[in-house]
Structures are given as structure tokens and as C-alpha cells.
Write a protein that holds these residues in place. Structure first.
Motif, PDB file in Angstrom:
ATOM      1  N   ILE A 199      39.979   7.342  24.414  1.00  0.00           N
ATOM      2  CA  ILE A 199      38.649   6.740  24.336  1.00  0.00           C
ATOM      3  C   ILE A 199      37.605   7.664  24.949  1.00  0.00           C
ATOM      4  O   ILE A 199      36.525   7.876  24.369  1.00  0.00           O
ATOM      5  CB  ILE A 199      38.641   5.357  25.017  1.00  0.00           C
ATOM      6  N   LEU A 200      37.906   8.250  26.100  1.00  0.00           N
ATOM      7  CA  LEU A 200      36.929   9.141  26.741  1.00  0.00           C
ATOM      8  C   LEU A 200      36.671  10.399  25.913  1.00  0.00           C
ATOM      9  O   LEU A 200      35.518  10.821  25.774  1.00  0.00           O
ATOM     10  CB  LEU A 200      37.390   9.515  28.146  1.00  0.00           C
ATOM     11  N   PHE A 201      37.728  10.985  25.352  1.00  0.00           N
ATOM     12  CA  PHE A 201      37.521  12.199  24.563  1.00  0.00           C
ATOM     13  C   PHE A 201      36.770  11.909  23.264  1.00  0.00           C
ATOM     14  O   PHE A 201      35.903  12.689  22.858  1.00  0.00           O
ATOM     15  CB  PHE A 201      38.851  12.896  24.281  1.00  0.00           C
ATOM     16  N   ILE A 202      37.067  10.802  22.619  1.00  0.00           N
ATOM     17  CA  ILE A 202      36.330  10.434  21.408  1.00  0.00           C
ATOM     18  C   ILE A 202      34.868  10.144  21.744  1.00  0.00           C
ATOM     19  O   ILE A 202      33.956  10.527  21.004  1.00  0.00           O
ATOM     20  CB  ILE A 202      36.994   9.236  20.703  1.00  0.00           C
ATOM     21  N   ALA A 203      34.632   9.499  22.883  1.00  0.00           N
ATOM     22  CA  ALA A 203      33.266   9.183  23.287  1.00  0.00           C
ATOM     23  C   ALA A 203      32.462  10.449  23.565  1.00  0.00           C
ATOM     24  O   ALA A 203      31.296  10.550  23.165  1.00  0.00           O
ATOM     25  CB  ALA A 203      33.280   8.282  24.522  1.00  0.00           C
ATOM     26  N   VAL A 204      33.073  11.418  24.226  1.00  0.00           N
ATOM     27  CA  VAL A 204      32.370  12.683  24.486  1.00  0.00           C
ATOM     28  C   VAL A 204      32.053  13.398  23.178  1.00  0.00           C
ATOM     29  O   VAL A 204      30.933  13.895  22.977  1.00  0.00           O
ATOM     30  CB  VAL A 204      33.217  13.588  25.410  1.00  0.00           C
ATOM     31  N   ILE A 205      32.999  13.427  22.269  1.00  0.00           N
ATOM     32  CA  ILE A 205      32.782  14.088  20.982  1.00  0.00           C
ATOM     33  C   ILE A 205      31.685  13.385  20.191  1.00  0.00           C
ATOM     34  O   ILE A 205      30.819  14.033  19.595  1.00  0.00           O
ATOM     35  CB  ILE A 205      34.109  14.170  20.191  1.00  0.00           C
ATOM     36  N   CYS A 206      31.683  12.043  20.196  1.00  0.00           N
ATOM     37  CA  CYS A 206      30.642  11.296  19.478  1.00  0.00           C
ATOM     38  C   CYS A 206      29.264  11.545  20.068  1.00  0.00           C
ATOM     39  O   CYS A 206      28.280  11.667  19.325  1.00  0.00           O
ATOM     40  CB  CYS A 206      30.951   9.801  19.508  1.00  0.00           C
TER      41      CYS A 206
ATOM     42  N   ASN B 114      36.746   3.005  42.430  1.00  0.00           N
ATOM     43  CA  ASN B 114      35.957   4.173  42.774  1.00  0.00           C
ATOM     44  C   ASN B 114      34.614   4.083  42.045  1.00  0.00           C
ATOM     45  O   ASN B 114      34.459   3.340  41.072  1.00  0.00           O
ATOM     46  CB  ASN B 114      36.699   5.452  42.373  1.00  0.00           C
ATOM     47  N   TRP B 115      33.639   4.859  42.464  1.00  0.00           N
ATOM     48  CA  TRP B 115      32.307   4.810  41.874  1.00  0.00           C
ATOM     49  C   TRP B 115      32.294   5.241  40.418  1.00  0.00           C
ATOM     50  O   TRP B 115      31.412   4.847  39.659  1.00  0.00           O
ATOM     51  CB  TRP B 115      31.330   5.650  42.683  1.00  0.00           C
ATOM     52  N   THR B 116      33.271   6.022  39.993  1.00  0.00           N
ATOM     53  CA  THR B 116      33.278   6.487  38.598  1.00  0.00           C
ATOM     54  C   THR B 116      33.644   5.383  37.619  1.00  0.00           C
ATOM     55  O   THR B 116      33.405   5.533  36.425  1.00  0.00           O
ATOM     56  CB  THR B 116      34.243   7.663  38.423  1.00  0.00           C
ATOM     57  N   ALA B 117      34.207   4.293  38.100  1.00  0.00           N
ATOM     58  CA  ALA B 117      34.537   3.190  37.202  1.00  0.00           C
ATOM     59  C   ALA B 117      33.279   2.488  36.692  1.00  0.00           C
ATOM     60  O   ALA B 117      33.332   1.766  35.690  1.00  0.00           O
ATOM     61  CB  ALA B 117      35.443   2.188  37.899  1.00  0.00           C
ATOM     62  N   PHE B 118      32.153   2.704  37.357  1.00  0.00           N
ATOM     63  CA  PHE B 118      30.901   2.076  36.936  1.00  0.00           C
ATOM     64  C   PHE B 118      30.050   2.978  36.047  1.00  0.00           C
ATOM     65  O   PHE B 118      29.015   2.545  35.545  1.00  0.00           O
ATOM     66  CB  PHE B 118      30.087   1.656  38.168  1.00  0.00           C
ATOM     67  N   LEU B 119      30.470   4.207  35.839  1.00  0.00           N
ATOM     68  CA  LEU B 119      29.698   5.134  35.004  1.00  0.00           C
ATOM     69  C   LEU B 119      29.613   4.708  33.536  1.00  0.00           C
ATOM     70  O   LEU B 119      28.579   4.946  32.897  1.00  0.00           O
ATOM     71  CB  LEU B 119      30.253   6.545  35.129  1.00  0.00           C
ATOM     72  N   PRO B 120      30.654   4.078  32.955  1.00  0.00           N
ATOM     73  CA  PRO B 120      30.485   3.613  31.571  1.00  0.00           C
ATOM     74  C   PRO B 120      29.368   2.586  31.411  1.00  0.00           C
ATOM     75  O   PRO B 120      28.747   2.515  30.358  1.00  0.00           O
ATOM     76  CB  PRO B 120      31.846   3.020  31.224  1.00  0.00           C
TER      77      PRO B 120
ATOM     78  N   PHE C   3      30.003  11.268  31.200  1.00  0.00           N
ATOM     79  CA  PHE C   3      31.375  11.349  30.681  1.00  0.00           C
ATOM     80  C   PHE C   3      32.152  12.476  31.346  1.00  0.00           C
ATOM     81  O   PHE C   3      33.326  12.325  31.662  1.00  0.00           O
ATOM     82  CB  PHE C   3      31.382  11.540  29.168  1.00  0.00           C
ATOM     83  N   VAL C   4      31.503  13.599  31.554  1.00  0.00           N
ATOM     84  CA  VAL C   4      32.171  14.723  32.221  1.00  0.00           C
ATOM     85  C   VAL C   4      32.534  14.345  33.654  1.00  0.00           C
ATOM     86  O   VAL C   4      33.613  14.690  34.141  1.00  0.00           O
ATOM     87  CB  VAL C   4      31.281  15.983  32.157  1.00  0.00           C
ATOM     88  N   LEU C   5      31.658  13.614  34.332  1.00  0.00           N
ATOM     89  CA  LEU C   5      31.978  13.139  35.675  1.00  0.00           C
ATOM     90  C   LEU C   5      33.184  12.198  35.669  1.00  0.00           C
ATOM     91  O   LEU C   5      34.006  12.232  36.582  1.00  0.00           O
ATOM     92  CB  LEU C   5      30.773  12.440  36.298  1.00  0.00           C
ATOM     93  N   MET C   6      33.281  11.359  34.637  1.00  0.00           N
ATOM     94  CA  MET C   6      34.441  10.463  34.530  1.00  0.00           C
ATOM     95  C   MET C   6      35.727  11.255  34.321  1.00  0.00           C
ATOM     96  O   MET C   6      36.798  10.820  34.741  1.00  0.00           O
ATOM     97  CB  MET C   6      34.258   9.473  33.375  1.00  0.00           C
ATOM     98  N   LEU C   7      35.636  12.386  33.658  1.00  0.00           N
ATOM     99  CA  LEU C   7      36.817  13.212  33.440  1.00  0.00           C
ATOM    100  C   LEU C   7      37.200  14.011  34.684  1.00  0.00           C
ATOM    101  O   LEU C   7      38.347  14.427  34.822  1.00  0.00           O
ATOM    102  CB  LEU C   7      36.595  14.156  32.263  1.00  0.00           C
ATOM    103  N   CYS C   8      36.250  14.228  35.588  1.00  0.00           N
ATOM    104  CA  CYS C   8      36.513  15.057  36.768  1.00  0.00           C
ATOM    105  C   CYS C   8      36.976  14.264  37.983  1.00  0.00           C
ATOM    106  O   CYS C   8      37.700  14.804  38.824  1.00  0.00           O
ATOM    107  CB  CYS C   8      35.258  15.836  37.141  1.00  0.00           C
ATOM    108  N   PHE C   9      36.568  13.026  38.121  1.00  0.00           N
ATOM    109  CA  PHE C   9      36.860  12.242  39.315  1.00  0.00           C
ATOM    110  C   PHE C   9      37.759  11.059  38.978  1.00  0.00           C
ATOM    111  O   PHE C   9      37.748  10.566  37.852  1.00  0.00           O
ATOM    112  CB  PHE C   9      35.565  11.738  39.951  1.00  0.00           C
ATOM    113  N   PRO C  10      38.530  10.558  39.956  1.00  0.00           N
ATOM    114  CA  PRO C  10      39.397   9.404  39.692  1.00  0.00           C
ATOM    115  C   PRO C  10      38.596   8.127  39.464  1.00  0.00           C
ATOM    116  O   PRO C  10      37.496   7.960  39.992  1.00  0.00           O
ATOM    117  CB  PRO C  10      40.260   9.297  40.954  1.00  0.00           C
ATOM    118  N   LEU C  11      39.178   7.221  38.672  1.00  0.00           N
ATOM    119  CA  LEU C  11      38.539   5.944  38.376  1.00  0.00           C
ATOM    120  C   LEU C  11      38.800   4.917  39.469  1.00  0.00           C
ATOM    121  O   LEU C  11      38.109   3.904  39.550  1.00  0.00           O
ATOM    122  CB  LEU C  11      39.053   5.407  37.037  1.00  0.00           C
ATOM    123  N   GLY C  12      39.816   5.137  40.256  1.00  0.00           N
ATOM    124  CA  GLY C  12      40.162   4.223  41.336  1.00  0.00           C
ATOM    125  C   GLY C  12      41.443   4.676  42.003  1.00  0.00           C
ATOM    126  O   GLY C  12      41.974   5.762  41.705  1.00  0.00           O
TER     127      GLY C  12
END
Length: 148
Positions: free
Chosen positions: A57-64, A114-120, A17-26
Motif C-alpha cells: 500500500i505504501l509503495f503504490i501510494a508513493v508511486i501514485c 509512534n508519531w508516524t502512524a498519524f502521517l496518513p 510517505f518517505v517519512l513513513m518508510l523511514c521511521f517505525p509505525l509503532g
């Protein structure tokens, strides 16, 4: 507790999740202009377009995930949080696809992934593995309670 395997899965999910917040999704390409699409939004032309749904969604997911990691003693609640987080990742993909189609239709741009779109997808797999390990621990504890 770090001895439990689900803790490793949950920490791995938090790192993703932190990587998704640091890098672009595409990237959106409009002629020679390339705009990065990240969790905050995208700059297409002179305007910046916010992607609030993806951010929330990303911030709620990190908190959960962090709460699920902390609540290692309450396994039932931990299983519910992991399930909720998996549903959040599915909602993330729905929001991502809807934003891509919205911007492609409105601005006539092309999208490159980008590769970060596949991290979820990896976080969904890690959540499933964590859920199975938590459930295994819960059944072990219940079986030991039956022996008493």
C-alpha cells in the motif's frame, strides 16, 4: 508546475510517505523486549513477521503521488489518482489495525503508537486540498473554453 498550489500539496504528501518508510509505525512490547513495527514487518520473539499489505500500500501510494505530480497537464487523471491515493490511505489504516490486532491476539503483546502512524491522516488532508485545487483549475479552464 511549481506555480500551482496542488503541486506543493502533492510534494508534501510524498515527503510524508518517505517519512513513513523511514521511521517505525509503532512498537510492540513483550515483557522487556521492545520490537519496532515498520512497513517491512516486526520482530516478535525469534521470528520476523512480514507486513506485506502495508508495504504494498505504501509503495503504490508513493508511486501514485509521483505520477499525479508529473501529470499536471491531465487534470482529470490527476484528480482520479489523488482520489485513489486517499482510498489507499484508508486501506493502510485498515491493514495497520488488522496487523495490530493480529499480533496482539497471537503473541499477547502491547502496542504503543509512534508519531508516524498519524502521517496518513495528514496525507489524506493534503490529498483533499490538492483535489480541491485541481478541480478549481479544471473549472477555470472549462469556463475559459466556454468564452471562446
Amino acid at each position: 508546475m511549481i506555480q500551482r498550489v496542488q503541486t506543493i500539496y502533492l510534494i508534501g504528501s510524498i515527503v510524508l510517505f518517505v517519512l513513513m518508510l523511514c521511521f517505525p509505525l509503532g512498537y510492540f512490547v513483550l515483557g522487556t523486549n521492545i520490537s519496532s513495527f515498520d512497513f517491512r514487518g516486526v520482530q516478535i520473539g525469534p521470528d520476523f513477521h512480514h507486513t506485506l499489505a502495508i508495504s504494498v500500500i505504501l509503495f503504490i501510494a508513493v508511486i501514485c503521488e509521483i505520477i499525479a505530480l508529473i501529470l499536471y497537464r491531465n487534470r482529470l487523471l490527476q484528480m482520479r489518482l489523488v482520489t485513489f491515493n486517499t482510498l489507499l490511505q484508508i486501506a493502510f489504516y485498515i491493514a495497520l489495525v488488522s496487523y495490530i490486532f493480529l499480533y496482539k491476539g497471537e503473541f499477547k503483546v502491547t502496542y504503543s503508537v509512534n508519531w508516524t502512524a498519524f502521517l496518513p491522516l495528514l496525507t489524506i488532508v493534503l490529498n483533499i486540498l490538492a483535489y480541491r485545487a485541481i478541480r478549481k483549475d479544471e473549472t477555470l479552464v472549462r469556463s475559459l473554453n466556454h468564452l471562446r
